[in-house]
Design a protein around this motif. Structure first.
Motif, PDB file in Angstrom:
ATOM      1  N   SER A   8      -2.031   5.843  23.846  1.00  0.00           N
ATOM      2  CA  SER A   8      -2.386   4.663  23.057  1.00  0.00           C
ATOM      3  C   SER A   8      -3.008   5.022  21.719  1.00  0.00           C
ATOM      4  N   GLY A   9      -3.545   6.253  21.602  1.00  0.00           N
ATOM      5  CA  GLY A   9      -4.160   6.637  20.347  1.00  0.00           C
ATOM      6  C   GLY A   9      -4.483   8.116  20.294  1.00  0.00           C
ATOM      7  N   LEU A  10      -4.800   8.581  19.098  1.00  0.00           N
ATOM      8  CA  LEU A  10      -5.077   9.994  18.868  1.00  0.00           C
ATOM      9  C   LEU A  10      -6.281  10.496  19.657  1.00  0.00           C
ATOM     10  N   SER A  11      -7.220   9.613  19.939  1.00  0.00           N
ATOM     11  CA  SER A  11      -8.440  10.028  20.646  1.00  0.00           C
ATOM     12  C   SER A  11      -8.144  10.649  22.000  1.00  0.00           C
ATOM     13  N   GLU A  12      -7.006  10.312  22.600  1.00  0.00           N
ATOM     14  CA  GLU A  12      -6.671  10.829  23.932  1.00  0.00           C
ATOM     15  C   GLU A  12      -6.361  12.323  23.924  1.00  0.00           C
ATOM     16  N   ILE A  13      -5.963  12.859  22.772  1.00  0.00           N
ATOM     17  CA  ILE A  13      -5.560  14.272  22.720  1.00  0.00           C
ATOM     18  C   ILE A  13      -6.303  15.063  21.642  1.00  0.00           C
ATOM     19  N   ALA A  14      -7.139  14.388  20.859  1.00  0.00           N
ATOM     20  CA  ALA A  14      -7.761  15.032  19.701  1.00  0.00           C
ATOM     21  C   ALA A  14      -8.594  16.245  20.070  1.00  0.00           C
ATOM     22  N   HIS A  29       1.148   5.436   5.204  1.00  0.00           N
ATOM     23  CA  HIS A  29       1.480   4.276   4.363  1.00  0.00           C
ATOM     24  C   HIS A  29       2.967   3.996   4.469  1.00  0.00           C
ATOM     25  N   ASP A  30       3.373   2.814   3.983  1.00  0.00           N
ATOM     26  CA  ASP A  30       4.781   2.420   4.087  1.00  0.00           C
ATOM     27  C   ASP A  30       5.461   2.303   2.729  1.00  0.00           C
ATOM     28  N   GLY A  31       4.870   2.921   1.711  1.00  0.00           N
ATOM     29  CA  GLY A  31       5.439   2.835   0.380  1.00  0.00           C
ATOM     30  C   GLY A  31       4.997   1.604  -0.377  1.00  0.00           C
ATOM     31  N   ALA A  32       4.122   0.817   0.222  1.00  0.00           N
ATOM     32  CA  ALA A  32       3.587  -0.368  -0.442  1.00  0.00           C
ATOM     33  C   ALA A  32       2.085  -0.499  -0.215  1.00  0.00           C
ATOM     34  N   ARG A  33       1.647  -0.164   1.004  1.00  0.00           N
ATOM     35  CA  ARG A  33       0.212  -0.246   1.340  1.00  0.00           C
ATOM     36  C   ARG A  33      -0.101   0.763   2.444  1.00  0.00           C
ATOM     37  N   HIS A  34      -1.350   1.156   2.519  1.00  0.00           N
ATOM     38  CA  HIS A  34      -1.718   2.132   3.546  1.00  0.00           C
ATOM     39  C   HIS A  34      -1.957   1.411   4.871  1.00  0.00           C
ATOM     40  N   HIS A  35      -1.947   2.199   5.955  1.00  0.00           N
ATOM     41  CA  HIS A  35      -2.200   1.667   7.288  1.00  0.00           C
ATOM     42  C   HIS A  35      -3.671   1.933   7.635  1.00  0.00           C
ATOM     43  N   PRO A  36      -4.516   0.921   7.635  1.00  0.00           N
ATOM     44  CA  PRO A  36      -5.949   1.139   7.884  1.00  0.00           C
ATOM     45  C   PRO A  36      -6.249   1.854   9.194  1.00  0.00           C
ATOM     46  N   ALA A  37      -5.496   1.552  10.254  1.00  0.00           N
ATOM     47  CA  ALA A  37      -5.750   2.199  11.540  1.00  0.00           C
ATOM     48  C   ALA A  37      -5.454   3.698  11.463  1.00  0.00           C
ATOM     49  N   ALA A  38      -4.444   4.070  10.696  1.00  0.00           N
ATOM     50  CA  ALA A  38      -4.123   5.492  10.528  1.00  0.00           C
ATOM     51  C   ALA A  38      -5.230   6.198   9.745  1.00  0.00           C
ATOM     52  N   ALA A  39      -5.695   5.561   8.685  1.00  0.00           N
ATOM     53  CA  ALA A  39      -6.780   6.150   7.896  1.00  0.00           C
ATOM     54  C   ALA A  39      -8.031   6.336   8.755  1.00  0.00           C
ATOM     55  N   ASP A  40      -8.313   5.364   9.589  1.00  0.00           N
ATOM     56  CA  ASP A  40      -9.467   5.463  10.485  1.00  0.00           C
ATOM     57  C   ASP A  40      -9.309   6.631  11.459  1.00  0.00           C
ATOM     58  N   ALA A  41      -8.099   6.811  11.985  1.00  0.00           N
ATOM     59  CA  ALA A  41      -7.858   7.918  12.922  1.00  0.00           C
ATOM     60  C   ALA A  41      -8.056   9.264  12.231  1.00  0.00           C
ATOM     61  N   LEU A  42      -7.572   9.380  10.996  1.00  0.00           N
ATOM     62  CA  LEU A  42      -7.743  10.639  10.264  1.00  0.00           C
ATOM     63  C   LEU A  42      -9.225  10.914   9.998  1.00  0.00           C
TER      64      LEU A  42
END
Length: 280
Positions: A8-14, A29-42
């Protein structure tokens, strides 16, 4: 080959990794806006486990990639470094033009001309060129590979070597799927033309990314492209987290370990773990 594990998320294997080598377009990002959940995971990975290196096939130098990501709202503190195919291509162009002027046939939009600025390079037509540089389609919103049939045939007739600054075949821009430089390079190769690729899935760019991460012992590659991100990481010996809701679209349906394993086999790739989108 064991079936991939759906998480379900990166936390399971980080905790099993000490660095991330993360794709950009389609993941953060998708070429128009960033994905906030991805930024949070990073950000969370950086805080708890190790460095984050963004590894992209964008045909731009890292500074331009950073500026583009910032324009999409991606926080600069969610990564440590950027390694790009564009940066690797510019390094090669600098090497080739160091001994004197290099005549170059350019394929791509004017916005990417900074790739050759400051180098001893002269833009020419096909007949006068020493090499060709393919950064992308001139207008990727309206053009297809078929529009370049005449250009590629003329290049082949001259025996021009093509440098491909973006091995990606297609990319999402918002909801649209657009052709990249890799599609033109693939067509040129199919006609018998010679192509040199810079970026994923080729090993030198992984060596650069790992060096930027401090040569970690347990890096994890994250990406949505089976041909570039996953096969490249496999060749480099990295564990892989595949992002299913990306460039492969409906091919990931049904979203089951069995179907995904069959999809991976079709592309000659393997990822031990899969998630829909990058999040913590």
């Amino acid at each position: 080959m064991p079936l991939p594990r759906l998480i379900s998320g990166l936390s399971e294997i980080a905790s099993g990794h000490d660095a991330l080598i993360c794709d950009v377009w389609g993941v953060v990002h998708d070429g128009a806006r960033h994905h906030p959940a991805a930024a949070d995971a990073l950000m969370r990975f950086r805080e708890k486990h190790g460095p984050v290196v963004l590894l992209t096939n964008a045909p731009r130098v890292p500074e331009e990639v950073a500026a583009q990501c910032a324009s999409y709202g991606l926080p600069a503190d969610c990564y440590d470094a950027i390694v790009s195919s564009g940066g690797a291509t510019r390094d090669e162009l600098a090497r080739r033009s160091a001994a004197g002027p290099l005549s170059l046939y350019y394929i791509g939009p004017d916005r990417d001309l900074p790739m050759i600025e400051g180098l001893d390079i002269r833009r020419t037509g096909i007949e006068q060129a020493d090499i060709a540089l393919c950064i992308g389609l001139v207008d990727d919103m309206t053009e297809t590979v078929a529009d370049y049939a005449g250009v590629l045939a003329a290049m082949k007739a001259r025996g021009l070597e093509m440098l491909c600054a973006n091995p990606d075949l297609v990319v999402h821009r918002g909801p649209r799927l657009l052709y990249c430089a890799g599609s033109l390079a693939q067509a040129y190769e199919a006609s018998g033309g010679q192509v040199v690729y810079y970026g994923k899935p080729h090993l030198p760019v992984y060596a650069a990314a790992l060096a930027a991460a401090g040569n970690p012992k347990k890096p994890l590659a994250v990406g949505d492209g089976l041909v570039t991100d996953v096969r490249g990481a496999n060749a480099a010996g990295l564990d892989v987290l595949f992002i299913a809701d990306g460039v492969h679209g409906e091919d990931v349906t049904p979203y089951t370990p069995e179907h995904l394993a069959a999809l991976f086999a079709r592309y000659g790739a393997h990822a031990a773990t899969v998630t829909r989108a990058l999040k913590w």
